[in-house]
Design a protein around this motif. Structure first.
Motif, PDB file in Angstrom:
ATOM      1  N   LEU A   1       0.841  -1.190   0.000  1.00 20.87           N
ATOM      2  CA  LEU A   1       0.000   0.000   0.000  1.00 20.87           C
ATOM      3  C   LEU A   1       0.880   1.245   0.000  1.00 20.87           C
ATOM      4  O   LEU A   1       1.954   1.250   0.604  1.00 20.87           O
ATOM      5  CB  LEU A   1      -0.908   0.020   1.238  1.00 20.87           C
ATOM      6  CG  LEU A   1      -1.848  -1.175   1.421  1.00 20.87           C
ATOM      7  CD1 LEU A   1      -2.606  -1.048   2.748  1.00 20.87           C
ATOM      8  CD2 LEU A   1      -2.831  -1.274   0.267  1.00 20.87           C
ATOM      9  N   ASP A   2       0.411   2.307  -0.645  1.00 25.48           N
ATOM     10  CA  ASP A   2       1.138   3.568  -0.601  1.00 25.48           C
ATOM     11  C   ASP A   2       1.035   4.159   0.794  1.00 25.48           C
ATOM     12  O   ASP A   2       0.300   3.661   1.650  1.00 25.48           O
ATOM     13  CB  ASP A   2       0.604   4.551  -1.656  1.00 25.48           C
ATOM     14  CG  ASP A   2      -0.849   4.924  -1.400  1.00 25.48           C
ATOM     15  OD1 ASP A   2      -1.097   5.732  -0.483  1.00 25.48           O
ATOM     16  OD2 ASP A   2      -1.738   4.405  -2.107  1.00 25.48           O
ATOM     17  N   LYS A   3       1.779   5.234   1.053  1.00 31.83           N
ATOM     18  CA  LYS A   3       1.909   5.778   2.399  1.00 31.83           C
ATOM     19  C   LYS A   3       0.561   6.173   3.005  1.00 31.83           C
ATOM     20  O   LYS A   3       0.264   5.845   4.155  1.00 31.83           O
ATOM     21  CB  LYS A   3       2.846   6.986   2.380  1.00 31.83           C
ATOM     22  CG  LYS A   3       3.127   7.581   3.750  1.00 31.83           C
ATOM     23  CD  LYS A   3       4.027   8.797   3.650  1.00 31.83           C
ATOM     24  CE  LYS A   3       5.402   8.452   3.170  1.00 31.83           C
ATOM     25  NZ  LYS A   3       6.313   9.627   3.182  1.00 31.83           N
ATOM     26  N   ILE A   4      -0.262   6.880   2.246  1.00 35.09           N
ATOM     27  CA  ILE A   4      -1.540   7.349   2.778  1.00 35.09           C
ATOM     28  C   ILE A   4      -2.477   6.178   3.057  1.00 35.09           C
ATOM     29  O   ILE A   4      -3.071   6.064   4.138  1.00 35.09           O
ATOM     30  CB  ILE A   4      -2.206   8.331   1.801  1.00 35.09           C
ATOM     31  CG1 ILE A   4      -1.383   9.619   1.711  1.00 35.09           C
ATOM     32  CG2 ILE A   4      -3.628   8.658   2.238  1.00 35.09           C
ATOM     33  CD1 ILE A   4      -1.336  10.406   2.995  1.00 35.09           C
ATOM     34  N   THR A   5      -2.605   5.288   2.076  1.00 34.82           N
ATOM     35  CA  THR A   5      -3.491   4.128   2.265  1.00 34.82           C
ATOM     36  C   THR A   5      -2.991   3.251   3.398  1.00 34.82           C
ATOM     37  O   THR A   5      -3.772   2.737   4.206  1.00 34.82           O
ATOM     38  CB  THR A   5      -3.594   3.315   0.965  1.00 34.82           C
ATOM     39  OG1 THR A   5      -3.949   4.175  -0.114  1.00 34.82           O
ATOM     40  CG2 THR A   5      -4.630   2.209   1.092  1.00 34.82           C
ATOM     41  N   GLY A   6      -1.667   3.083   3.470  1.00 38.94           N
ATOM     42  CA  GLY A   6      -1.095   2.277   4.550  1.00 38.94           C
ATOM     43  C   GLY A   6      -1.378   2.869   5.913  1.00 38.94           C
ATOM     44  O   GLY A   6      -1.680   2.155   6.868  1.00 38.94           O
TER      45      GLY A   6
ATOM     46  N   THR B   1       2.485  16.088   8.785  1.00 48.89           N
ATOM     47  CA  THR B   1       2.995  14.988   9.594  1.00 48.89           C
ATOM     48  C   THR B   1       1.838  14.127  10.071  1.00 48.89           C
ATOM     49  O   THR B   1       0.873  14.632  10.644  1.00 48.89           O
ATOM     50  CB  THR B   1       3.767  15.517  10.814  1.00 48.89           C
ATOM     51  OG1 THR B   1       4.787  16.419  10.363  1.00 48.89           O
ATOM     52  CG2 THR B   1       4.412  14.377  11.581  1.00 48.89           C
ATOM     53  N   LEU B   2       1.936  12.821   9.829  1.00 49.07           N
ATOM     54  CA  LEU B   2       0.958  11.875  10.341  1.00 49.07           C
ATOM     55  C   LEU B   2       1.230  11.622  11.816  1.00 49.07           C
ATOM     56  O   LEU B   2       2.286  11.993  12.346  1.00 49.07           O
ATOM     57  CB  LEU B   2       1.034  10.558   9.567  1.00 49.07           C
ATOM     58  CG  LEU B   2       0.604  10.584   8.101  1.00 49.07           C
ATOM     59  CD1 LEU B   2       1.029   9.290   7.420  1.00 49.07           C
ATOM     60  CD2 LEU B   2      -0.897  10.762   7.985  1.00 49.07           C
ATOM     61  N   ASP B   3       0.295  10.950  12.506  1.00 48.85           N
ATOM     62  CA  ASP B   3       0.527  10.567  13.893  1.00 48.85           C
ATOM     63  C   ASP B   3       1.776   9.709  14.036  1.00 48.85           C
ATOM     64  O   ASP B   3       2.424   9.696  15.083  1.00 48.85           O
ATOM     65  CB  ASP B   3      -0.678   9.779  14.439  1.00 48.85           C
ATOM     66  CG  ASP B   3      -1.864  10.690  14.714  1.00 48.85           C
ATOM     67  OD1 ASP B   3      -1.690  11.920  14.603  1.00 48.85           O
ATOM     68  OD2 ASP B   3      -2.941  10.181  15.033  1.00 48.85           O
ATOM     69  N   THR B   4       2.127   8.961  12.990  1.00 45.26           N
ATOM     70  CA  THR B   4       3.306   8.093  13.015  1.00 45.26           C
ATOM     71  C   THR B   4       4.586   8.851  12.727  1.00 45.26           C
ATOM     72  O   THR B   4       5.648   8.259  12.648  1.00 45.26           O
ATOM     73  CB  THR B   4       3.162   6.977  11.972  1.00 45.26           C
ATOM     74  OG1 THR B   4       3.034   7.575  10.666  1.00 45.26           O
ATOM     75  CG2 THR B   4       1.950   6.114  12.255  1.00 45.26           C
ATOM     76  N   ARG B   5       4.490  10.185  12.516  1.00 44.52           N
ATOM     77  CA  ARG B   5       5.589  11.068  12.153  1.00 44.52           C
ATOM     78  C   ARG B   5       6.111  10.819  10.744  1.00 44.52           C
ATOM     79  O   ARG B   5       7.149  11.330  10.365  1.00 44.52           O
ATOM     80  CB  ARG B   5       6.728  11.015  13.186  1.00 44.52           C
ATOM     81  CG  ARG B   5       6.353  11.672  14.492  1.00 44.52           C
ATOM     82  CD  ARG B   5       7.556  11.925  15.353  1.00 44.52           C
ATOM     83  NE  ARG B   5       8.274  10.733  15.710  1.00 44.52           N
ATOM     84  CZ  ARG B   5       7.879   9.891  16.658  1.00 44.52           C
ATOM     85  NH1 ARG B   5       6.764  10.137  17.333  1.00 44.52           N
ATOM     86  NH2 ARG B   5       8.570   8.825  16.943  1.00 44.52           N
ATOM     87  N   GLU B   6       5.410  10.028   9.958  1.00 38.12           N
ATOM     88  CA  GLU B   6       5.704   9.957   8.532  1.00 38.12           C
ATOM     89  C   GLU B   6       5.253  11.267   7.911  1.00 38.12           C
ATOM     90  O   GLU B   6       4.227  11.840   8.297  1.00 38.12           O
ATOM     91  CB  GLU B   6       4.961   8.785   7.889  1.00 38.12           C
ATOM     92  CG  GLU B   6       5.511   7.428   8.249  1.00 38.12           C
ATOM     93  CD  GLU B   6       6.872   7.171   7.642  1.00 38.12           C
ATOM     94  OE1 GLU B   6       7.155   7.749   6.566  1.00 38.12           O
ATOM     95  OE2 GLU B   6       7.656   6.406   8.226  1.00 38.12           O
ATOM     96  N   ARG B   7       5.993  11.753   6.943  1.00 33.44           N
ATOM     97  CA  ARG B   7       5.669  13.039   6.315  1.00 33.44           C
ATOM     98  C   ARG B   7       4.989  12.824   4.979  1.00 33.44           C
ATOM     99  O   ARG B   7       5.367  11.945   4.214  1.00 33.44           O
ATOM    100  CB  ARG B   7       6.931  13.877   6.180  1.00 33.44           C
ATOM    101  CG  ARG B   7       7.451  14.281   7.552  1.00 33.44           C
ATOM    102  CD  ARG B   7       8.654  15.183   7.509  1.00 33.44           C
ATOM    103  NE  ARG B   7       8.954  15.627   8.857  1.00 33.44           N
ATOM    104  CZ  ARG B   7       9.714  14.961   9.720  1.00 33.44           C
ATOM    105  NH1 ARG B   7      10.255  13.825   9.359  1.00 33.44           N
ATOM    106  NH2 ARG B   7       9.917  15.427  10.934  1.00 33.44           N
TER     107      ARG B   7
END
Length: 387
Positions: free
Chosen positions: A172-177, A252-258
């Motif tokens: 899955l891509d970053k957003i979907t993941g 920034t997501l809650d996981t700190r992925e940008r």
């Protein structure tokens, strides 16, 4: 006894630095060639009985922390002078040195002092997280190329029946993941320990597999989707509004992925945007004495402020954190942003049962260690989330 252990550990670390200086001297003298070996790690592998990977790391650390001698006999400062000084004092371990060297590859030389100051008080894994955040903040305003096409999203799913079992694998891509992880996480928590059954015996992968199965059932009755952190499953992105409007920077997501601004704008087309404005009436900041638990609105503000566990050096994501009353509710503490702090389960338990304390200072959670750890009890904060 504990102070003696700390003192002994510092002696060992100082001894490790002395050993690295000796290794560097062997390397300067060309000892490997004189002994008929390919390189010095092979010499150490046989002489000290280290694995080659361990020996190689010692040689690399030694080169970074030791002064170099030029062909004319002049002495050059170490490549990491602040790290060398701290290691000589016994403040940094070999693993600390390895991580500092790793993060400094992406940072300017003047950042070394800040990284070493952080490493003096935190474990190597926290130093790695601190360095990653520092590198991002230093370079986040660099111009981004605007003429290249965005990389295509990669979403694939393979379904393979093997007898009575369906094997599911995919990418899955970053957003979907991130969306999928947000759905799975509340369902994959361990079952509570009970006197009859004891703790949950399932492994993490088994719990996630059961959560996936439960998610399928929930999708068949979509009005019964689970809550997480006091609200329906939500994907939260934090970003400055001006950056979003100008399509620059990243959220920034809650996981700190940008996530790039372009992706955020795409999400905004199909998802609601929840404004997080501190100090306005857009979200409740204080629910008074009647409510013991933190509301979804207050938790959302805590996530925006703390960005994860607020304990010094902890890099746990918000989804793994509880909202803690700084002044306990039973003692008259309000259920509010100013009296709340995000803590992971481990540090939440530590605050309740150890000599660590937490208070607010200028809107920031500040932690004070117990005397056995720091006789001066110097206040600390989580610098990993402070950018």
């Amino acid at each position: 006894m504990l102070r003696r252990i700390v003192g002994k550990a510092m002696e060992i670390r100082a001894g490790e630095h002395e050993l690295m200086e000796m290794i560097a001297e062997l390397d300067r003298r060309g000892a490997a060639s004189e002994l008929g070996y390919k390189d010095l790690p092979y010499v150490l592998k046989h002489a000290v009985r280290w694995d080659r990977t361990v020996a190689k790391q010692w040689v690399e650390n030694a080169a970074l922390l030791s002064a170099e001698i030029t062909p004319t006999g002049a002495e050059l400062a170490p490549k990491l002078p602040a790290t060398a000084s701290a290691a000589a004092e016994g403040a940094l371990s070999v693993e600390h040195v390895k991580v500092v060297a790793e993060v400094m590859k992406k940072l300017p030389a003047e950042a070394e002092a800040s990284v070493v100051d952080f490493a003096r008080e935190h474990e190597p894994s926290a130093v790695r997280s601190f360095g990653r955040e520092l590198a991002y903040r230093l370079y986040q305003d660099d111009p981004e190329p605007r003429d290249s096409d965005p990389a295509p999203q990669v979403n694939d799913l393979t379904l393979d029946w093997r007898g009575d079992l369906l094997k599911v694998s995919g990418t899955l891509d970053k957003i979907t993941g991130a969306k999928f992880e947000a759905l799975i996480d509340p369902l994959a928590k361990p079952r509570p320990t009970t006197p009859g059954e004891g703790p949950d015996p399932r492994t993490r992968t088994q719990r996630q597999g059961d959560a996936f199965a439960e998610l399928i059932d929930l999708m068949l009755r979509a009005d019964q989707m689970p809550e997480h952190g006091g609200e329906p499953v939500t994907l939260t992105l934090t970003m400055r509004y001006d950056d979003l409007a100008a399509q620059v920077g990243a959220a920034t997501l809650d996981t700190r992925e940008r996530v790039s601004a372009d992706q955020v704008r795409q999400l905004a087309c199909s998802a609601g945007i929840i404004p997080l404005v501190l100090g306005t009436q857009s979200q409740p900041l204080d629910v008074g004495r009647k409510a013991r638990t933190f509301t979804a609105g207050i938790r959302r503000l805590l996530v925006t402020r703390d960005r994860g566990c607020a304990f010094p050096g902890c890099d746990r994501h918000p989804k793994h954190c509880d909202a803690h009353h700084i002044q306990h509710w039973a003692d008259g503490g309000a259920t509010s942003v100013d009296n709340g702090v995000l803590l992971c389960r481990h540090h939440h338990r530590l605050i309740h049962h150890s000599g660590w304390t937490v208070k607010m200072a200028n809107g920031i959670p500040i932690f004070t260690p117990p005397k056995w750890l720091d006789p001066d009890r110097r206040p600390r904060r989580n610098l990993i989330h402070a950018f």
